[in-house]
Scaffold this active site. Sequence first.
Site, PDB file in Angstrom:
ATOM      1  N   GLY A   1       0.761  -1.249   0.000  1.00 47.32           N
ATOM      2  CA  GLY A   1       0.000   0.000   0.000  1.00 47.32           C
ATOM      3  C   GLY A   1       0.785   1.289   0.000  1.00 47.32           C
TER       4      GLY A   1
ATOM      5  N   GLU B   1       4.240  -6.793   1.566  1.00 47.78           N
ATOM      6  CA  GLU B   1       4.002  -7.143   0.160  1.00 47.78           C
ATOM      7  C   GLU B   1       3.607  -5.922  -0.661  1.00 47.78           C
ATOM      8  OE1 GLU B   1       1.208 -10.375   0.724  1.00 47.78           O
ATOM      9  OE2 GLU B   1      -0.373  -8.948   1.193  1.00 47.78           O
TER      10      GLU B   1
ATOM     11  N   GLY C   1       3.351  -3.513  -3.890  1.00 47.88           N
ATOM     12  CA  GLY C   1       3.255  -3.710  -5.338  1.00 47.88           C
ATOM     13  C   GLY C   1       3.582  -2.402  -6.040  1.00 47.88           C
TER      14      GLY C   1
ATOM     15  N   ARG D   1      -6.548   3.703 -15.451  1.00 44.52           N
ATOM     16  CA  ARG D   1      -6.672   4.362 -14.140  1.00 44.52           C
ATOM     17  C   ARG D   1      -7.292   5.767 -14.196  1.00 44.52           C
ATOM     18  NH1 ARG D   1      -2.791   5.499 -11.227  1.00 44.52           N
ATOM     19  NH2 ARG D   1      -3.734   5.011  -9.223  1.00 44.52           N
TER      20      ARG D   1
ATOM     21  N   TYR E   1     -10.670   5.948 -11.973  1.00 45.36           N
ATOM     22  CA  TYR E   1     -10.776   6.709 -10.733  1.00 45.36           C
ATOM     23  C   TYR E   1     -10.020   8.028 -10.746  1.00 45.36           C
ATOM     24  CZ  TYR E   1      -7.712   2.595  -9.864  1.00 45.36           C
ATOM     25  OH  TYR E   1      -6.848   1.556  -9.989  1.00 45.36           O
TER      26      TYR E   1
ATOM     27  N   CYS F   1     -13.358   4.940 -27.646  1.00 49.48           N
ATOM     28  CA  CYS F   1     -14.681   5.530 -27.827  1.00 49.48           C
ATOM     29  C   CYS F   1     -15.431   5.694 -26.519  1.00 49.48           C
ATOM     30  CB  CYS F   1     -15.473   4.692 -28.826  1.00 49.48           C
ATOM     31  SG  CYS F   1     -14.684   4.744 -30.427  1.00 49.48           S
ATOM     32  N   GLU F   2     -14.927   6.597 -25.693  1.00 53.83           N
ATOM     33  CA  GLU F   2     -15.527   6.972 -24.411  1.00 53.83           C
ATOM     34  C   GLU F   2     -15.088   8.412 -24.186  1.00 53.83           C
ATOM     35  OE1 GLU F   2     -16.962   5.307 -21.593  1.00 53.83           O
ATOM     36  OE2 GLU F   2     -17.241   3.463 -22.746  1.00 53.83           O
TER      37      GLU F   2
ATOM     38  N   TYR G   1      -0.255  -1.254 -12.268  1.00 51.74           N
ATOM     39  CA  TYR G   1      -1.694  -1.185 -12.569  1.00 51.74           C
ATOM     40  C   TYR G   1      -1.976  -0.522 -13.913  1.00 51.74           C
ATOM     41  CZ  TYR G   1      -1.738  -2.453  -7.668  1.00 51.74           C
ATOM     42  OH  TYR G   1      -1.495  -3.095  -6.483  1.00 51.74           O
TER      43      TYR G   1
END
Length: 438
Positions: free
Chosen positions: A249, A291, A293, A331, A335, A362-363, A391
């Site tokens: 995290g 752990e 990432g 990403r 968000y 197409c967004e 990510y």
Amino acid sequence: MSTNQLLKPITIEEGNNLCVGGCDMVDLANKYGTPLYVIDEQTIRSVCKEYKKAFSKYEKVKMMYASKALCTSAISKILASENFGFDVVSGGEIYTVYKAGIDMSTVLFNGNNKTPDEIELAIKYGVGRFSIDNYHEVELISELSKKYGKTVDALLRITPGIECHTHKYIQTGQLDSKFGFDLSQIDSIIEHILTVDKTINIRGLHAHIGSQIFEPQCYADEVEVLVKEIARIDNKYNIKLDEINIGGGLGVKYVSSDNPPSIEIISDSIIDSLNKNIEKYGIEKPTLYLEPGRSIISTAGVTLYTVGSSKQVPGMTKYVSVDGGMADNPRPSMYEAEYYAEVANKKNDSTKEKITIAGKFCESGDILIKDIELPKLEAGDIICVYNTGAYNYSMASNYNRALKPAMVLVNNSQSDMIIYRETLEDLVSRDNIPGRLL
Ligand SMILES: *Cc1c(COP(=O)(O)O)cnc(C)c1O
């Protein structure tokens, strides 16, 4: 400065063109095409070493890498050579590290709905730890480990009542989470496991309190909850748990306004809390597992795009479109994640224009970076978006039948492909037309 506090890989050089790992980014774009994920090996190794050094102040530490941030065969090799184990969350990740020749005893299998096939794969390949998340899984593990005549070492995944993200820190007795056991459910799962034919060996506790965390106190509080539970479980059941896994995290710097604490500030907070609470609750020193990432791999990665069309909305935004977007980096649209970018071939151009970098999908929400000041852009320019190691590829899709980009590893002026670019043939290779439609 701590590696996770950098905006760019450690090997960026600023000549006429931007260089990373001794490789000219414009040459990389020409040689491999765009969009292109570029990963700097030295940045990965340096952040690994920084983690190991920062945590060497505690005697028993095992570093793991949360594969879900970026799981490929070559990346797994690099992490293993730095003595990291692996936190995996699917059959696909298990298979990737297995095929890369990773020592499977260093692997922890985690997840809230491990399927029977995934559990069987993990048992067959001898995955070192299961993070037990729910009752259903206990039945499956028990059944399948008997089939293979094996026992399974496990941690119990718990929700410690602490949730922490960049700007949010929640501490409550209970958390409404899909992962793991609430503190009030620990006794019943332990009693349940004790009745299941001794195939599951509980070794410790596991928790993960969020991602992109900037607040050291979250970890200190998490450690106290875990140590206190270990002491309580020992008193009540006479079970000595000697492992605590506090998850990952730690945050990184995506844009200049992000100020993550250094790895050392986090490690000091964790180790102080651990030592203090070991004494307070009177337990033996457990092995500490971490752990991370994102903080291992994010800064090591950049993505190169080629500029195509642009559109000036009269009196409003100027959109400059690139040849990738939400399919290779979901990403921002998912968000509102923020990124920083530069123009690889216009390093010394001092003109400035405020633009929005749009993706090609197409967004309307497919925007990579809103309102960034860059040198005046033309079709063919190469944009380098920073901090895309985590990510991005791991969340990439084939939306609009996009081909997933290639990934190259750079180091000492050398570049090697570690993921081949998808081809049109790859794309249709899984399609099938039923006979009656022919
Ligand atoms: C996602 C996750 C991690 C890694 O989180 P980062 O924010 O990428 O460091 C570690 N452990 C668990 C259990 C996770 O779910």
